[in-house]
Design an enzyme around this catalytic site. Structure first.
Site, PDB file in Angstrom:
ATOM      1  N   HIS B   9     -70.453  26.932 -37.814  1.00  0.00           N
ATOM      2  CA  HIS B   9     -69.168  27.588 -37.998  1.00  0.00           C
ATOM      3  C   HIS B   9     -69.088  28.271 -39.368  1.00  0.00           C
ATOM      4  O   HIS B   9     -68.682  29.422 -39.489  1.00  0.00           O
ATOM      5  CB  HIS B   9     -68.052  26.556 -37.867  1.00  0.00           C
ATOM      6  CG  HIS B   9     -66.692  27.149 -37.936  1.00  0.00           C
ATOM      7  ND1 HIS B   9     -66.119  27.814 -36.877  1.00  0.00           N
ATOM      8  CD2 HIS B   9     -65.802  27.196 -38.953  1.00  0.00           C
ATOM      9  CE1 HIS B   9     -64.935  28.238 -37.246  1.00  0.00           C
ATOM     10  NE2 HIS B   9     -64.710  27.875 -38.499  1.00  0.00           N
ATOM     11  N   GLU B  31     -72.387  28.383 -31.702  1.00  0.00           N
ATOM     12  CA  GLU B  31     -71.223  27.544 -31.912  1.00  0.00           C
ATOM     13  C   GLU B  31     -70.570  27.178 -30.575  1.00  0.00           C
ATOM     14  O   GLU B  31     -70.201  26.017 -30.351  1.00  0.00           O
ATOM     15  CB  GLU B  31     -70.251  28.318 -32.796  1.00  0.00           C
ATOM     16  CG  GLU B  31     -69.209  27.479 -33.459  1.00  0.00           C
ATOM     17  CD  GLU B  31     -68.168  28.368 -34.112  1.00  0.00           C
ATOM     18  OE1 GLU B  31     -68.554  29.197 -34.942  1.00  0.00           O
ATOM     19  OE2 GLU B  31     -66.989  28.245 -33.767  1.00  0.00           O
ATOM     20  N   ASN B 395     -75.192  19.495 -72.193  1.00  0.00           N
ATOM     21  CA  ASN B 395     -74.323  18.445 -72.675  1.00  0.00           C
ATOM     22  C   ASN B 395     -73.930  17.486 -71.566  1.00  0.00           C
ATOM     23  O   ASN B 395     -73.956  16.268 -71.729  1.00  0.00           O
ATOM     24  CB  ASN B 395     -73.078  19.115 -73.232  1.00  0.00           C
ATOM     25  CG  ASN B 395     -72.601  18.428 -74.462  1.00  0.00           C
ATOM     26  OD1 ASN B 395     -72.165  17.290 -74.369  1.00  0.00           O
ATOM     27  ND2 ASN B 395     -72.724  19.072 -75.599  1.00  0.00           N
TER      28      ASN B 395
END
Lengths: 156, 659
Positions: B9, B31, B395
């Site tokens: 989908h 689908e 970081n």
């Protein structure tokens, strides 16, 4: 300091008070009529502000103020000479600009001790042409790094 | 099952939005089938799976095509048709079979590689020969010769096979043609039609004497069968031909366009020739765009003047022309601006590798998620934003996300997640870097900030959590030698903050201890165009960037209070200092006492100030310009812009006005 080489030097001649000055033509971008100048705050007094030069914001210096001459109302003959120096583009306000002449190299002499009212430190040389006396401006000194640095510290 | 369905989908939605029609079409059908399976309307069996796998192959081919710059076009009709029928309730096995003929045409679609089984395209004369030979007691034999994969001299083998065949009969036709065979213009197999009196097995054994042959299939060739077959296919072939011709046509067009493209690109050396022929993009030096932009601004200024003149003259035709010109130049302006926009993908693309490498070095498990890579930003911003992002990601990996052991001990999944997200909102683009690591320890940060005298303890008491987190980006903070003691964050973040602020953006931090942190960067869409509020001070006009304005207000004189000998106002419960632009900029003019003041409330981070001006002119989009090298650093002025009347207005740097 531009050493004058070759036989003749083409010079743009302009008036300031009662004296004639010259800048090499290679350093001149254009000569503009007076137009609206936007004042830029916290800059030295001789920096009149900025203009819109065909889309480029260009700073303007009033040469009379720069040379400590008494100021004069701008009129029809007032011009802005746009000069280039070291990546900088700056406009110089002069009383009038109306001549381009060739000066033979040998007519140029080093600056005398005292030349009129303009401080000798801005002068690169003097050219004697028959009865005219032409003061050749040293742009490096006019926007000298020291001055600019000083200007920056004032601003900062 | 529903996961597959959802994936299909998503793929469908994405491909449709991006205009890949064939892909969208195919996924849509997949689908449907998946949906039927999900709802137990169709049973899953091998035939169905075969079809689904077929379609998957097509999908893959299309996606690869798109990824390499193609447009993902592919003939998917056959598969789509099959999927359709399954979705409508037919048995997959039937669908598979009845579609065999269709499949064969599908095979012919794939150009060049087409393997035509057996002999085809016999002409009238050849048919007569075959007919006659039959009547004379010869038999027509079709040979399919398969060369070995590693066969080196294919043409030589073909020659030897023909040599043998000529001894036992007469070769009527070969497929591919003899010419093609000689030039080795075929795969590993070829077909020959032979008229002979020999036994089939005899032919086979004689041909097999040639070395490097894989196998030889010899079968009787029936003219009648050939004819009926041929007729059946005729119609389909015609259709197919038409289609191929059309395809060839479009391909032709494309190559033509490509030629045009390359000719315009001759100066632009940086174009990759092979990749992305269909994308039809050219690279343009950014400086040329700047020149174009400058020229265009002049046009805009002249447009303003023209508008003025035409409204003064009030001439109908002139008015119309000027209006049209205004509209067109407005559109042009948009186009020029859009040309400078680049997807953040350019920057994001280098992170997966970097993160993988870092994770390995740090012995951590990291799952990098990237979303919104197609968000567009001005080129100049893109160029600058890379380094700060690298810094923040390092970081987050280094100090934010814990080691796998620590994570397990805390009951978190072993693998830490780093999410890089970009999205546009209004005139800004946001880039978020979030991690599910240890978060920032508020108290430790506060303590460290006080120890390093970044703030005083009194100041610290009044800060909220977010303000405290943001302390780690203060310049004094990062000078501490052992920052990892605190929260692990803070090294060099002041540099990141400065870079982002120099781009006209801002950065904020949100964090929850033990749950993770979010660094959110807000950036202007473009550096060259900003929205400003034009204000007037005496005769001078100034532009204040809208991004730093909270609101404008008219303040009564009696509402102005004094604190520490400074004018302040109470703005929604906060004490805000007032700054008179006239004083700051030393605007010439009389100092008049007024009963009301026009105030623009600006902010810098969480601090605010009210700028007193004479009047507001209005909001406007302006082109940001530098003041030039000579005046590169003027106090409280970040640049200039050219207004419609051709005059220069200075842009106020309100950050400099707020201490």
């Amino acid at each position: 300091m531009t050493e004058l080489n070759g036989q003749d030097e083409k010079i743009i001649v302009f008036q300031l008070k009662d004296e004639e000055f010259g800048v090499p033509v290679q350093q001149v971008g254009s000569i503009e009529r007076m137009q609206h100048i936007t004042r830029v705050p916290s800059t030295p007094e001789f920096v009149k502000g900025v203009i819109n030069l065909r889309g480029v914001v260009t700073p303007i210096i009033d040469l009379r103020t720069r040379f400590d001459l008494d100021s004069k109302e701008h009129d029809e003959s007032t011009r802005i000479i746009i000069v280039h120096y070291n990546d900088m583009e700056v406009g110089l306000i002069v009383d009038s600009a109306n001549d381009v002449i060739d000066i033979p190299k040998e007519a140029i002499e080093p600056p005398p001790e005292v030349v009129g009212t303009v401080e000798a430190e801005y002068i690169q040389g003097v050219a004697k042409l028959e009865r005219r006396l032409l003061i050749l401006l040293d742009l490096q000194k006019v926007f000298s790094s020291e001055e600019v640095r000083e200007l920056k510290t004032i601003e900062g | 099952m529903s996961e597959i369905f959802r994936a299909a989908h998503t793929l469908k939605g994405m491909s449709a939005t991006m205009g890949y029609q064939d892909l969208a079409n195919l996924t849509h059908k997949i689908e449907n089938v998946l949906d039927a399976v999900r709802n137990h309307q169709v049973d899953v069996d091998t035939d169905l799976l075969d079809i689904v796998f077929d379609s998957l192959e097509d999908l893959e081919a299309m996606v690869t095509d798109i990824a390499s710059g193609g447009d993902g076009q592919r003939d998917v009709e056959v598969v789509v048709e099959k999927l359709n029928r399954i979705a409508q309730g037919e048995k997959p096995a039937d669908v598979q079979q009845s579609n065999d003929t269709v499949q064969e045409t599908a095979a012919t679609i794939a150009p060049a590689e087409t393997e035509v089984k057996g002999i085809q395209g016999l002409d009238e004369f050849e048919l007569t020969v075959l007919q006659e030979s039959n009547e004379r007691g010869f038999q027509n034999v079709q040979l399919s010769v398969y060369l070995r994969e590693d066969c080196l001299l294919k043409a030589a083998r073909v020659y030897m096979v023909f040599e043998v065949l000529e001894q036992i009969g007469e070769v009527i036709k070969s497929n591919p043609s003899v010419d093609q065979l000689e030039e080795e213009d075929f795969d590993n197999q070829f077909h020959v039609l032979l008229v002979t009196q020999e036994e089939l097995s005899e032919i086979e054994s004689r041909v097999m004497k040639v070395s490097e042959l894989d196998k030889v299939v010899v079968e009787t060739f029936s003219i009648d069968e050939y004819k009926t077959n041929q007729q059946e296919k005729l119609q389909e072939q015609q259709q197919e031909q038409q289609k191929q011709e059309e395809q060839a046509q479009t391909e032709n067009d494309q190559t033509k366009k490509k030629e045009v493209n390359t000719s315009t690109q001759q100066n632009e050396s940086s174009q990759e020739p092979k990749q992305q022929p269909q994308n039809k993009t050219i690279r343009v030096n950014i400086e040329r765009l700047d020149v174009l932009m400058n020229l265009f601004e002049e046009l805009v200024i002249d447009r303003g003047r023209l508008e003025q003149i035409s409204s003064d003259l009030n001439h109908n035709e002139l008015n119309e022309t000027v209006e049209r010109m205004s509209r067109i130049s407005g559109d042009l302006q948009n186009i020029i601006l859009n040309m400078r926009m680049v997807q953040v993908e350019q920057v994001f693309n280098r992170f997966p590798r970097m993160v993988r490498q870092l994770a390995r070095d740090l012995h951590k498990k990291i799952n990098l998620k990237i979303s919104g890579a197609d968000t567009e930003l001005d080129r100049t911003v893109i160029d600058e934003i890379g380094d700060p992002l690298v810094h923040l990601i390092r970081n987050a990996l280094d100090h934010g996300i814990e080691t796998p052991e620590e994570r397990i001990a805390q009951g978190k999944p072993e693998e830490g997640t780093l999410h890089l997200k970009a999205y546009q909102s209004g005139n800004h683009v946001f880039i978020e870097i979030s991690d599910d690591g240890g978060g920032i320890n508020r108290d430790k940060v506060l303590q460290k900030a006080i120890d390093n005298s970044v703030i005083t303890p009194e100041q610290g008491a009044s800060l909220d959590d977010q303000q405290i987190y943001e302390l780690i980006m203060e310049s004094g903070f990062s000078t501490a030698d052992k920052i990892s003691d605190v929260s692990g964050r803070g090294v060099g973040l002041d540099v990141v903050k400065n870079t982002i602020e120099s781009l006209g953006g801002s950065i904020s931090i949100d964090s929850k201890l033990y749950e993770g942190s979010i660094f959110s960067i807000q950036l202007p869409l473009t550096l060259s165009i900003i929205s400003v509020m034009l204000v007037e001070v005496e005769d001078e006009k100034y532009a204040i960037p809208l991004s730093s304005i909270i609101e404008t207000a008219i303040i009564k004189k009696e509402d102005i209070m004094k604190a520490h000998n400074k004018k302040v106002i109470d703005f929604r419960g906060k004490i805000v200092p007032l700054v008179s632009l006239k004083d700051v900029f030393e605007v010439p003019g009389e100092q008049e006492e007024e009963t009301h003041y026009s105030v623009v409330i600006v902010r810098k981070g969480d601090k605010m100030a009210g700028l007193i001006v004479d009047s507001f002119i209005g909001q406007q989009e302006v082109v940001l310009k530098a003041l030039g090298n000579y005046l590169s650093n003027v106090f409280a002025v970040s640049g200039a812009t050219i207004l419609g009347d051709g005059q220069v207005a200075l842009i106020v740097d309100s950050n400099a006005l707020i201490k």
